[in-house]
Design a protein around this motif. Structure first.
Motif, short mmCIF file in Angstrom:
data_model
loop_
_atom_site.label_atom_id
_atom_site.label_comp_id
_atom_site.label_asym_id
_atom_site.label_seq_id
_atom_site.Cartn_x
_atom_site.Cartn_y
_atom_site.Cartn_z
N ARG A 79 36.82 -30.69 1.77
CA ARG A 79 37.45 -31.92 2.28
C ARG A 79 38.04 -31.68 3.66
NH1 ARG A 79 41.58 -33.16 -1.87
NH2 ARG A 79 40.54 -31.69 -3.17
N GLN A 80 38.66 -30.51 3.85
CA GLN A 80 39.24 -30.21 5.16
C GLN A 80 38.16 -30.05 6.21
OE1 GLN A 80 41.55 -26.71 4.43
NE2 GLN A 80 43.36 -27.85 3.81
N SER A 81 37.08 -29.32 5.89
CA SER A 81 36.04 -29.12 6.90
C SER A 81 35.28 -30.42 7.17
CB SER A 81 35.07 -28.02 6.45
OG SER A 81 34.38 -28.41 5.30
N ASN A 82 35.10 -31.27 6.15
CA ASN A 82 34.45 -32.56 6.38
C ASN A 82 35.31 -33.46 7.25
OD1 ASN A 82 32.21 -31.86 4.95
ND2 ASN A 82 32.86 -32.83 3.05
N SER A 83 36.65 -33.35 7.12
CA SER A 83 37.52 -34.18 7.96
C SER A 83 37.42 -33.75 9.42
CB SER A 83 38.97 -34.12 7.46
OG SER A 83 39.50 -32.83 7.67
N LEU A 84 37.22 -32.45 9.67
CA LEU A 84 37.02 -31.98 11.05
C LEU A 84 35.79 -32.64 11.65
CD1 LEU A 84 37.49 -28.09 10.96
CD2 LEU A 84 38.82 -29.72 12.27
N LEU A 85 34.72 -32.63 10.91
CA LEU A 85 33.45 -33.13 11.40
C LEU A 85 33.40 -34.66 11.40
CD1 LEU A 85 30.92 -31.88 12.48
CD2 LEU A 85 29.96 -31.92 10.20
N ALA A 86 34.04 -35.29 10.42
CA ALA A 86 33.98 -36.75 10.30
C ALA A 86 34.57 -37.44 11.52
CB ALA A 86 34.70 -37.20 9.04
N SER A 87 35.70 -36.96 12.00
CA SER A 87 36.33 -37.59 13.16
C SER A 87 35.46 -37.43 14.41
CB SER A 87 37.72 -37.01 13.40
OG SER A 87 37.63 -35.64 13.71
N GLU A 88 34.74 -36.31 14.51
CA GLU A 88 33.88 -36.07 15.66
C GLU A 88 32.62 -36.93 15.61
OE1 GLU A 88 34.53 -34.31 18.35
OE2 GLU A 88 36.47 -33.67 17.55
N GLU A 89 32.10 -37.19 14.42
CA GLU A 89 30.87 -37.97 14.31
C GLU A 89 31.11 -39.46 14.52
OE1 GLU A 89 29.46 -36.67 10.49
OE2 GLU A 89 28.18 -35.15 11.41
N LYS A 90 32.34 -39.92 14.35
CA LYS A 90 32.65 -41.35 14.51
C LYS A 90 32.74 -41.77 15.98
CE LYS A 90 35.19 -41.81 10.20
NZ LYS A 90 36.51 -41.99 9.59
N ASN A 138 28.29 -28.38 20.55
CA ASN A 138 29.06 -28.05 19.35
C ASN A 138 30.40 -28.77 19.31
OD1 ASN A 138 27.14 -26.26 18.30
ND2 ASN A 138 27.90 -24.60 19.58
N TYR A 139 30.39 -30.04 19.69
CA TYR A 139 31.61 -30.87 19.68
C TYR A 139 32.73 -30.19 20.48
CZ TYR A 139 29.03 -32.71 15.69
OH TYR A 139 28.05 -33.21 14.88
N ILE A 150 37.46 -22.58 31.85
CA ILE A 150 37.69 -23.77 31.04
C ILE A 150 37.76 -23.31 29.59
CG2 ILE A 150 36.73 -25.98 30.27
CD1 ILE A 150 35.11 -26.07 32.87
N ALA A 151 38.80 -23.70 28.86
CA ALA A 151 38.93 -23.36 27.44
C ALA A 151 38.45 -24.55 26.62
CB ALA A 151 40.37 -23.01 27.09
N LEU A 152 37.59 -24.30 25.64
CA LEU A 152 37.03 -25.35 24.79
C LEU A 152 37.36 -25.07 23.33
CD1 LEU A 152 33.44 -25.25 26.25
CD2 LEU A 152 34.98 -27.14 26.53
N ARG A 153 37.56 -26.12 22.56
CA ARG A 153 37.67 -26.03 21.12
C ARG A 153 36.39 -26.60 20.55
NH1 ARG A 153 37.24 -30.00 17.64
NH2 ARG A 153 38.33 -31.34 19.06
N GLU A 154 35.59 -25.76 19.88
CA GLU A 154 34.31 -26.18 19.32
C GLU A 154 34.40 -26.22 17.80
OE1 GLU A 154 30.72 -24.85 22.12
OE2 GLU A 154 31.67 -23.17 21.10
N ILE A 155 33.53 -27.02 17.18
CA ILE A 155 33.42 -27.06 15.73
C ILE A 155 32.02 -26.57 15.39
CG2 ILE A 155 33.47 -28.51 13.67
CD1 ILE A 155 35.36 -30.37 15.20
N VAL A 156 31.95 -25.42 14.70
CA VAL A 156 30.67 -24.79 14.39
C VAL A 156 30.64 -24.40 12.91
CG1 VAL A 156 30.32 -23.88 16.71
CG2 VAL A 156 31.56 -22.53 15.06
N GLN A 157 29.44 -24.13 12.41
CA GLN A 157 29.31 -23.67 11.04
C GLN A 157 29.41 -22.15 11.01
OE1 GLN A 157 25.60 -25.52 9.70
NE2 GLN A 157 26.79 -26.49 8.09
N ASP A 158 30.19 -21.64 10.01
CA ASP A 158 30.28 -20.19 9.86
C ASP A 158 29.14 -19.69 8.97
OD1 ASP A 158 31.02 -20.94 7.31
OD2 ASP A 158 33.03 -20.08 7.40
N ALA A 159 29.15 -18.43 8.62
CA ALA A 159 28.08 -17.82 7.84
C ALA A 159 27.94 -18.44 6.45
CB ALA A 159 28.31 -16.32 7.71
N GLU A 165 36.77 -24.36 13.33
CA GLU A 165 37.06 -24.46 14.76
C GLU A 165 37.01 -23.07 15.38
OE1 GLU A 165 40.81 -26.26 15.53
OE2 GLU A 165 40.14 -28.24 14.89
N ARG A 166 36.53 -23.00 16.62
CA ARG A 166 36.57 -21.74 17.37
C ARG A 166 36.87 -22.06 18.82
NH1 ARG A 166 30.30 -19.83 17.97
NH2 ARG A 166 29.80 -21.31 19.62
#
Length: 177
Positions: A79-90, A138-139, A150-159, A165-166
């Protein structure tokens, strides 16, 4: 004269050795007497304490190593990881999100009205970006701009396939002359 001194030294040595021999028997007798008289005092060991097991009081609670506990933890994490991605996809994608970060180069920075802006080059075109803009596939959202990076906050899939977030930095590229 030296013969007399040698004889005297030899006689003195023999007298000392003879005196030691007579005292050895006396010392041995004294040690035997001390062994008989001295009794060691050792305090007795206390008996070991009896182990009293503590009963498990939380029988109604979920067992910590049960499959249900693992399933609940995985559900909460998804649920937490989907909320990270859901806001970015909207939100609407920005033009610079079409390019991978390795094709983007920071070539400079400027300050306008106290706000930092970075100059980046993509496909021989120059763009101006600010904190809050999106960059890369990667968002990647720009969180900080300074003179050299430039510092970026990206949302990526881990292993494990979870979205996390990274932080990524895009360094200033020196132009070859």
């Amino acid at each position: 004269m030296s013969g007399v001194l040698t004889r005297i030294a030899l006689a003195a040595t023999l007298a000392v050795l003879a005196g030691c021999g007579a005292g050895v028997e006396e010392i041995q007798a004294w040690m035997e007497q001390q062994k008989r008289e001295v009794k060691p005092s050792v305090s007795p060991l206390s008996p070991p304490k009896k182990f009293e097991p503590e009963p498990y009081a939380s029988l109604q609670a979920m067992e910590p190593f049960s499959p249900q506990k693992m399933a609940a933890a995985l559900k909460q994490e998804s649920r937490q990881s989907n909320s990270l991605l859901a806001s970015e996809e909207k939100r609407r994608k920005e033009p610079l999100e079409a390019f991978p970060l390795d094709s983007v180069a920071m070539v400079g920075s400027v300050n306008r009205q106290g706000r930092p802006f970075a100059l980046i080059r993509v496909d021989k075109l120059l763009y101006q970006v600010k904190v809050g803009d999106y960059l890369g596939q990667n968002y990647g959202r720009i969180t900080k701009i300074d003179e050299t990076q430039i510092a970026l906050r990206e949302i990526v899939q881990d292993a494990a396939g979870e979205w996390v977030e990274r932080t990524t930095n895009l360094q200033l590229q020196e132009r070859a002359r």
